[in-house]
Design a protein around this motif. Sequence first.
Motif, mmCIF file in Angstrom:
data_model
loop_
_atom_site.group_PDB
_atom_site.id
_atom_site.type_symbol
_atom_site.label_atom_id
_atom_site.label_comp_id
_atom_site.label_asym_id
_atom_site.label_seq_id
_atom_site.Cartn_x
_atom_site.Cartn_y
_atom_site.Cartn_z
ATOM 1 N N SER A 1 1.058 -1.224 0.111
ATOM 2 C CA SER A 1 0.161 0.334 -0.262
ATOM 3 C C SER A 1 1.239 1.313 -0.326
ATOM 4 C CB SER A 1 -0.572 -0.080 1.577
ATOM 5 O OG SER A 1 -0.055 0.313 2.420
ATOM 6 N N ARG A 2 2.245 1.054 -0.353
ATOM 7 C CA ARG A 2 3.061 2.348 -0.481
ATOM 8 C C ARG A 2 2.621 3.416 -1.357
ATOM 9 N NH1 ARG A 2 4.362 -1.045 -3.950
ATOM 10 N NH2 ARG A 2 5.013 -1.002 -6.392
ATOM 11 N N GLY A 3 1.599 3.567 -2.518
ATOM 12 C CA GLY A 3 1.084 4.054 -2.769
ATOM 13 C C GLY A 3 -0.182 5.538 -1.926
ATOM 14 N N LEU A 4 -0.416 4.662 -1.127
ATOM 15 C CA LEU A 4 -1.497 5.320 -0.152
ATOM 16 C C LEU A 4 -1.459 6.534 0.350
ATOM 17 C CD1 LEU A 4 -4.130 4.745 1.134
ATOM 18 C CD2 LEU A 4 -3.431 3.944 2.735
ATOM 19 N N PRO A 5 0.047 6.650 1.440
ATOM 20 C CA PRO A 5 -0.163 8.374 1.384
ATOM 21 C C PRO A 5 -0.209 9.423 0.272
ATOM 22 C CG PRO A 5 0.851 6.774 1.949
ATOM 23 C CD PRO A 5 0.634 7.007 1.173
ATOM 24 N N GLN A 6 0.680 9.223 -0.890
ATOM 25 C CA GLN A 6 0.116 9.943 -1.446
ATOM 26 C C GLN A 6 -1.329 10.045 -2.732
ATOM 27 O OE1 GLN A 6 2.413 12.476 -2.414
ATOM 28 N NE2 GLN A 6 0.755 13.426 -4.495
ATOM 29 N N GLY A 7 -1.989 9.279 -2.545
ATOM 30 C CA GLY A 7 -2.884 9.401 -2.919
ATOM 31 C C GLY A 7 -3.961 9.669 -2.135
ATOM 32 N N LEU B 1 -0.924 9.410 8.192
ATOM 33 C CA LEU B 1 -1.247 8.562 9.552
ATOM 34 C C LEU B 1 -2.593 7.934 8.963
ATOM 35 C CD1 LEU B 1 -1.718 12.083 11.154
ATOM 36 C CD2 LEU B 1 -0.089 10.116 11.682
ATOM 37 N N LEU B 2 -2.816 7.901 7.986
ATOM 38 C CA LEU B 2 -4.027 6.779 7.464
ATOM 39 C C LEU B 2 -3.199 5.434 7.381
ATOM 40 C CD1 LEU B 2 -6.679 6.384 6.809
ATOM 41 C CD2 LEU B 2 -6.202 6.845 4.645
ATOM 42 N N TRP B 3 -2.011 5.591 6.678
ATOM 43 C CA TRP B 3 -1.339 4.362 6.126
ATOM 44 C C TRP B 3 -0.615 3.624 7.178
ATOM 45 C CZ3 TRP B 3 4.696 4.559 4.395
ATOM 46 C CH2 TRP B 3 4.393 3.530 4.066
ATOM 47 N N LEU B 4 0.017 4.257 8.282
ATOM 48 C CA LEU B 4 0.138 3.731 9.631
ATOM 49 C C LEU B 4 -0.677 3.315 10.537
ATOM 50 C CD1 LEU B 4 2.681 6.300 10.397
ATOM 51 C CD2 LEU B 4 3.163 3.955 9.588
ATOM 52 N N ALA B 5 -1.857 3.995 10.285
ATOM 53 C CA ALA B 5 -3.379 3.702 10.822
ATOM 54 C C ALA B 5 -3.336 1.916 10.203
ATOM 55 C CB ALA B 5 -4.256 4.731 12.019
ATOM 56 N N ALA B 6 -3.314 1.955 9.016
ATOM 57 C CA ALA B 6 -3.989 0.942 8.662
ATOM 58 C C ALA B 6 -3.216 -0.325 8.776
ATOM 59 C CB ALA B 6 -4.316 1.196 7.133
ATOM 60 N N SER B 7 -1.729 0.177 8.456
ATOM 61 C CA SER B 7 -0.564 -0.871 9.086
ATOM 62 C C SER B 7 -0.876 -1.621 9.433
ATOM 63 C CB SER B 7 0.278 0.249 8.141
ATOM 64 O OG SER B 7 1.525 -1.050 8.716
ATOM 65 N N ALA B 8 -1.070 -0.444 11.588
ATOM 66 C CA ALA B 8 -1.894 -1.324 12.369
ATOM 67 C C ALA B 8 -2.781 -2.344 12.406
ATOM 68 C CB ALA B 8 -1.629 0.073 13.523
ATOM 69 N N SER B 9 -4.223 -1.793 11.726
ATOM 70 C CA SER B 9 -4.513 -2.858 12.020
ATOM 71 C C SER B 9 -4.379 -3.915 11.127
ATOM 72 C CB SER B 9 -6.401 -2.136 11.942
ATOM 73 O OG SER B 9 -5.700 -1.321 10.364
ATOM 74 N N PHE B 10 -3.887 -4.129 10.318
ATOM 75 C CA PHE B 10 -3.843 -4.932 9.696
ATOM 76 C C PHE B 10 -1.957 -6.257 10.385
ATOM 77 C CE2 PHE B 10 -1.234 -7.859 6.303
ATOM 78 C CZ PHE B 10 -1.853 -8.362 5.821
ATOM 79 N N VAL B 11 -1.597 -5.417 10.658
ATOM 80 C CA VAL B 11 -0.722 -6.278 11.976
ATOM 81 C C VAL B 11 -1.270 -6.441 12.889
ATOM 82 C CG1 VAL B 11 1.901 -5.852 13.295
ATOM 83 C CG2 VAL B 11 1.188 -4.956 10.516
ATOM 84 N N ALA B 12 -1.909 -5.835 13.725
ATOM 85 C CA ALA B 12 -2.649 -6.592 15.014
ATOM 86 C C ALA B 12 -3.842 -7.765 14.106
ATOM 87 C CB ALA B 12 -3.507 -5.143 15.308
ATOM 88 N N VAL B 13 -4.355 -7.638 13.274
ATOM 89 C CA VAL B 13 -5.251 -9.158 13.100
ATOM 90 C C VAL B 13 -3.930 -10.130 12.921
ATOM 91 C CG1 VAL B 13 -6.687 -9.868 11.154
ATOM 92 C CG2 VAL B 13 -7.387 -7.591 12.428
#
Length: 86
Positions: free
Chosen positions: A35-41, A55-67
């Motif tokens: 999802s490397r293009g998410l921040p620029q998108g 911030l959205l990229w890191l929050a989405a990553s944190a939820s994916f990793v947590a699951v």
Amino acid sequence: MLLLPVALGFPVFWSLSRTRSTVTLVSAAYFLSASRGLPQGVATFYAADIWPGLLLWLAASASFVAVHALLWTKDAGRRPTRWPRS
């Protein structure tokens, strides 16, 4: 597009991981690279600064990793059957 078949390796690496910290690193590397293009998108779509996208990229990553970290178990026999449920 050419790297799409590489994404099939994520479930394999996830199920072969021996510790929860390894699963965390594998999941974070997969999601952040996929999802490397998410921040620029986000910055382009909202005509905003890059920070909301980061911030959205890191929050989405944190939820994916947590699951994926929570679904991992020490029982190697149950790991391959737990991943498809996530």
